[in-house]
Enzyme design. Structure first.
Site, mmCIF file in Angstrom:
data_model
loop_
_atom_site.group_PDB
_atom_site.id
_atom_site.type_symbol
_atom_site.label_atom_id
_atom_site.label_comp_id
_atom_site.label_asym_id
_atom_site.label_seq_id
_atom_site.Cartn_x
_atom_site.Cartn_y
_atom_site.Cartn_z
ATOM 1 N N ARG A 1 84.329 -14.724 -45.551
ATOM 2 C CA ARG A 1 85.487 -15.647 -46.230
ATOM 3 C C ARG A 1 85.178 -16.963 -46.289
ATOM 4 N NH1 ARG A 1 87.668 -11.296 -43.737
ATOM 5 N NH2 ARG A 1 88.685 -10.091 -44.910
ATOM 6 N N GLY A 2 83.921 -17.456 -46.481
ATOM 7 C CA GLY A 2 83.410 -18.755 -46.654
ATOM 8 C C GLY A 2 83.293 -19.521 -45.587
ATOM 9 N N PRO B 1 80.705 -11.361 -47.396
ATOM 10 C CA PRO B 1 79.516 -11.389 -46.815
ATOM 11 C C PRO B 1 79.180 -13.014 -46.253
ATOM 12 C CG PRO B 1 78.929 -11.524 -49.125
ATOM 13 C CD PRO B 1 80.460 -11.267 -48.928
ATOM 14 N N LEU B 2 80.089 -13.698 -46.717
ATOM 15 C CA LEU B 2 80.140 -15.183 -46.198
ATOM 16 C C LEU B 2 81.253 -15.460 -45.081
ATOM 17 C CD1 LEU B 2 78.900 -17.042 -49.470
ATOM 18 C CD2 LEU B 2 77.451 -16.370 -47.591
ATOM 19 N N TYR C 1 94.674 -7.393 -57.084
ATOM 20 C CA TYR C 1 94.461 -8.738 -57.033
ATOM 21 C C TYR C 1 95.157 -9.503 -58.138
ATOM 22 C CZ TYR C 1 90.241 -7.299 -54.629
ATOM 23 O OH TYR C 1 89.389 -6.923 -53.652
#
Length: 326
Positions: free
Chosen positions: A207-208, A204-205, A56
């Protein structure tokens, strides 16, 4: 903050973690001051399971996280990863699971983080050119040396997980899992549960997307890597919005946000599952952390399953799926 056990080797983490990737790359421009404030707020809220990786940035996210937790090491369960090898200019070299690279990558991560040990060290992607036994053997060496406490894998296939676990106990498997990525339920979750391995759900979302914040493709910044993701493109985007709208209705009835509903659903899927939603802003961190207080009834779960059944999302989750489920 509720605590959960990952695996059977003694690792306890906050029930919701924090994915730090977007603070440095992939999700549009970053703000170091706000990112550090978000990390500090996370610790204050008891969200102490922090997830980063050497790739990252590349490399800069570990430096950022290390800077933020300085003086608060005792509060943190720090997870980082190796295996996606990149050059300092950001260009890709490839997936690397060679033992000598494992050792070199760990030492480099410890230096950037400013730590003496890593709590949970993952192989980020499986290297098909190196037997998993050799890679995990090198990771086990790091445990014996005291540089790493627990071992993990990311996006590994069931057969690979079994072979790795036979070499050294694997504490956690990290794989994408959400209301629009439910394929781990088929084979991966049953495998890790049989072996006593914890499950860390990244993205878990969605990627928004599951938060409902994105209503059109143009809402994504020009340098946002989601623009290349099939689920965010063309007709797929519009079809996936219908899924979000169905979840929005249930969330409104529960007086929670769609993102909180998505996290509460994951938390209800089992005490061995720990979602690590990523954010670089305090307001979203606080919203995510509050999801642990949401109780879903059997009726709620059935309605959610009906609104977002397995396979409901349209499009692949990556442009190239060849590096996952290896």
């Amino acid at each position: 903050m509720e605590q959960r056990q990952l695996g059977k080797q003694g690792l306890t983490v906050s029930a919701i973690g924090l994915g730090c990737m977007g603070m440095s790359e992939f999700y549009g421009p970053g703000d170091e001051a706000e990112s550090i404030a978000t990390l500090h707020r996370a610790l204050d809220l008891g969200v102490t399971f922090l997830d980063t990786a050497d790739m990252y940035g590349p490399f800069t996210n570990e430096v950022l996280v290390g800077k933020a937790i300085r003086g608060r090491r005792g509060e943190v369960v720090l997870a980082t990863k190796f295996g996606n090898e990149r050059r300092p200019d950001g260009s890709w070299i490839g997936i690397n699971g060679k033992p000598e690279y494992v050792r070199r990558a760990c030492d480099a991560s410890l230096g950037r983080l400013g730590l003496d040990y890593i709590d949970l060290y993952y192989q980020h992607r499986v290297d098909n050119t190196v037997p998993i036994e050799e890679t995990v053997g090198a990771m086990a060496e790091l445990v014996r040396q005291g540089k790493v406490r627990f071992l993990g894998l990311s996006e590994a296939a069931p057969a690979t997980i079994r072979r790795a676990h036979a070499v050294h106990p694997i504490t956690a498997l990290q794989t994408e899992y959400s209301l629009w990525t439910r394929d781990p339920e088929d084979q991966v979750l049953p495998t890790v549960r049989e072996l006593g391995i914890g499950f860390v759900a990244y993205s878990p979302l969605g990627r928004g997307f599951l938060t409902g914040r994105f209503r059109q493709y143009e809402d994504l910044a020009q340098n946002d890597f989601r623009r290349r993701a099939p689920r965010f493109q063309g007709d797929n985007f519009q079809k996936n919005l219908a899924l979000v709208d169905r979840l929005q209705e249930i969330a409104e009835e529960k007086q929670v946000t769609p993102g909180q509903l998505a996290l509460a659903w994951l938390l209800a899927k089992g005490g061995d599952i720990v979602p690590i939603p990523g954010t670089k802003q305090r307001k979203y961190l606080e919203e995510n952390a509050a999801a642990v207080k949401i109780t879903l009834s059997r009726e709620d779960l059935d309605r959610i399953d009906e609104a977002a059944p397995k396979g409901a999302a349209v499009g692949q989750r990556y442009p190239d799926m060849s590096t996952v489920n290896r």
